[in-house]
Scaffold this active site. Structure first.
Site, PDB file in Angstrom:
ATOM      1  CE  LYS A  54      46.894  63.665  41.188  1.00  0.00           C
ATOM      2  NZ  LYS A  54      48.202  63.979  41.805  1.00  0.00           N
ATOM      3  CG  PHE A 126      44.924  73.661  42.088  1.00  0.00           C
ATOM      4  CD1 PHE A 126      44.172  73.495  43.233  1.00  0.00           C
ATOM      5  CD2 PHE A 126      46.146  73.015  41.998  1.00  0.00           C
ATOM      6  CE1 PHE A 126      44.619  72.694  44.271  1.00  0.00           C
ATOM      7  CE2 PHE A 126      46.605  72.208  43.029  1.00  0.00           C
ATOM      8  CZ  PHE A 126      45.829  72.050  44.174  1.00  0.00           C
ATOM      9  NE  ARG A 196      40.586  60.949  50.060  1.00  0.00           N
ATOM     10  CZ  ARG A 196      41.771  61.295  49.576  1.00  0.00           C
ATOM     11  NH1 ARG A 196      41.901  61.518  48.279  1.00  0.00           N
ATOM     12  NH2 ARG A 196      42.826  61.420  50.375  1.00  0.00           N
ATOM     13  CE  LYS A 202      43.590  59.737  43.649  1.00  0.00           C
ATOM     14  NZ  LYS A 202      44.637  59.616  44.687  1.00  0.00           N
TER      15      LYS A 202
END
Length: 286
Positions: A54, A126, A196, A202
């Protein structure tokens, strides 16, 4: 009465100064259509996910013509930085290195780009939002596209697999000790969908969230004349204070009224408020 007024006058002056110093927050922009991550939780099928570092930078969404922040605001990068980017939309992080978020944020927020500062920024790509395939299929397509761009500041984020949760936690410890923020898990079978979901997760050694600044609380003691804490409001309407994590400069010039701030915390109190809330940054809205 006069003595009482004299006692509270300094506090009133501080409050007035904080409010007058902060301009009205701009009208909301149309957000970039990006995928957003939920928090990792045990019990998921790890074999279905790809894992990557991350990157602690500013979200950069290339819409095929302009580089935009997560908020939808245009990021004014130097012409050379975007000259070789394709018409294909790309999603990534504008990153200055581990532990260098403030440098990245300061560089990217400038309306007139600082050419030398941008030399330290990398576009860590990404995902490909416009690709119709699954993430398993988007990975090789992304790697091929970045190879065609062939610029050192545009890099494809490395994706890897882990055998089990033990290996995942071991990898988290490894990257955090090296200065990284944490890990991201991306479901291989997922399509690119804005919003989301558990398709993107994460995994960090602490929780974080966002809240909107609704008021300033004057400081006391060594912080007299500065902001002591922020009164913020979470999306569910919960209000609470954030009083730690600020530099003296941030206390002198606190986040704008109405802005979104990211904070870290350790669980929730019985009253439904974040425990040990600590300021991290103003959300990446140039």
């Amino acid at each position: 009465m006069r003595k009482a007024l004299l006692r509270i006058l300094p506090c009133l002056i501080v409050l007035l100064g904080l409010v007058m110093a902060r301009p009205a927050y701009p009208a909301p922009l149309t957000p970039s259509p990006v995928m957003l991550a939920n928090v990792y939780h045990s019990g998921i099928a790890l074999g279905d996910y790809w894992v990557s570092e991350k990157y602690d930078g500013v979200r950069g969404y290339w819409d095929g013509e302009k580089l935009r922040a997560r908020s939808g605001a245009i990021i004014y990068a130097p012409a050379w930085f975007t000259a070789h980017l394709p018409k294909t939309p790309m999603d990534g992080e504008l990153w200055a290195g581990r532990g260098q978020f403030e440098q990245a944020s300061a560089t990217i927020r400038q309306l007139t780009p600082d050419d030398e500062a941008w030399r330290h920024i990398r576009y860590m790509v990404f995902d490909l939002p416009g690709h119709a395939g699954t993430f398993d299929q988007r990975i090789p397509a992304l790697q091929q596209l970045v190879a065609q761009i062939d610029q050192p500041w545009v890099q494809a984020v490395s994706q890897f697999k882990v055998a089990d949760e033990k290996a995942l936690k071991r990898k988290l410890d490894e990257v955090v000790q090296s200065g990284a923020e944490g890990l991201v898990l991306h479901r291989g079978a997922s399509l690119y969908r804005a919003g989301r979901s558990d398709d993107l997760l994460k995994f960090k050694p602490f929780d974080d969230a966002e809240a909107r600044v609704v008021d300033y609380v004057p400081g006391k003691g060594k912080y007299a004349g500065m902001m002591g804490s922020l009164l913020v409001e979470a999306p569910d309407g919960t209000r609470f204070r954030i009083g730690t994590g600020f530099t003296d400069e941030q206390r002198r010039k606190p986040p704008p009224m109405g802005s979104l701030v990211t904070y870290r915390y350790q669980g929730i109190t019985s009253g439904g408020k974040p425990r040990f809330a600590r300021f991290m940054r103003v959300r990446d809205e140039p």
